[in-house]
Scaffold this active site. Structure first.
Site, PDB file in Angstrom:
ATOM      1  N   ALA A   1     -17.564 -14.889 -66.276  1.00 30.23           N
ATOM      2  CA  ALA A   1     -16.813 -13.898 -67.054  1.00 30.23           C
ATOM      3  C   ALA A   1     -15.330 -13.924 -66.703  1.00 30.23           C
ATOM      4  O   ALA A   1     -14.464 -14.006 -67.590  1.00 30.23           O
ATOM      5  CB  ALA A   1     -17.391 -12.498 -66.826  1.00 30.23           C
ATOM      6  N   GLU A   2     -15.014 -13.857 -65.432  1.00 28.81           N
ATOM      7  CA  GLU A   2     -13.609 -13.841 -64.995  1.00 28.81           C
ATOM      8  C   GLU A   2     -12.898 -15.136 -65.378  1.00 28.81           C
ATOM      9  O   GLU A   2     -11.762 -15.129 -65.840  1.00 28.81           O
ATOM     10  CB  GLU A   2     -13.547 -13.622 -63.487  1.00 28.81           C
ATOM     11  CG  GLU A   2     -12.148 -13.608 -62.923  1.00 28.81           C
ATOM     12  CD  GLU A   2     -11.537 -12.225 -62.809  1.00 28.81           C
ATOM     13  OE1 GLU A   2     -10.306 -12.146 -62.741  1.00 28.81           O
ATOM     14  OE2 GLU A   2     -12.284 -11.235 -62.784  1.00 28.81           O
TER      15      GLU A   2
END
Length: 159
Positions: free
Chosen positions: A58-59
């Site tokens: 996600a990051e």
């Protein structure tokens, strides 16, 4: 694109993602996506996808997209919220899609969804996690890091 190129793309763009076997499929300021076969490299002891790996994906995807959406200015994640809804087990195939929720002058918010998918039919997918990533953006890029965006520019037109 031949079979070896996606792996090279991911290695050039994000070494931690490459290390766990993630491959980037699409790269633009409006969407970053890729896939991951679930192997022992990304599982916790119960042989399911480790939540930290979902957070890493996600990051990473949100940061790439935000970097591009900000005109290749420096970005920094300031908040990550993730909901793990279902598990993906050893041997499963996961698809990740990051899209912007809001692209502002100084703050961007991206949504990243991970799906368990049938590799023979990408349309059959089950949501396994949903994330929101908030990033501070449009920060100046230090002179010593000006080349950091070179690979993004190189591959964004090819994926």
């Amino acid at each position: 694109m031949d079979q070896s190129q996606p792996s090279i793309v991911t290695k050039d763009l994000d070494i931690p993602l490459h290390t766990i076997g993630f491959e980037i499929d699409h790269l633009s300021p409006n969407k970053v996506s890729g896939h991951l076969p679930i192997t022992s490299k990304c599982c916790q002891p119960f042989k399911v996808l480790h939540g930290g790996v979902s957070a890493l994906i996600a990051e990473s995807l949100a940061s790439m997209g935000a970097h591009m959406a900000s005109g290749l200015q420096r970005v920094a994640g300031v908040h990550l919220s993730i909901n793990h809804l279902k598990s993906a087990k050893l041997g499963d195939f996961v698809v990740a899609e990051a899209t912007p929720v809001n692209v502002g002058k100084t703050i961007q918010v991206w949504e990243v969804r991970l799906y368990k998918s049938d590799p023979s039919d990408y349309e059959k997918k089950t949501l396994i996690s949903s994330s929101r990533v908030t990033l501070l953006c449009n920060m100046p890029v230090p002179e010593s890091l000006k080349s950091a965006a070179d690979n993004l520019k190189k591959y964004s037109s090819k994926l």
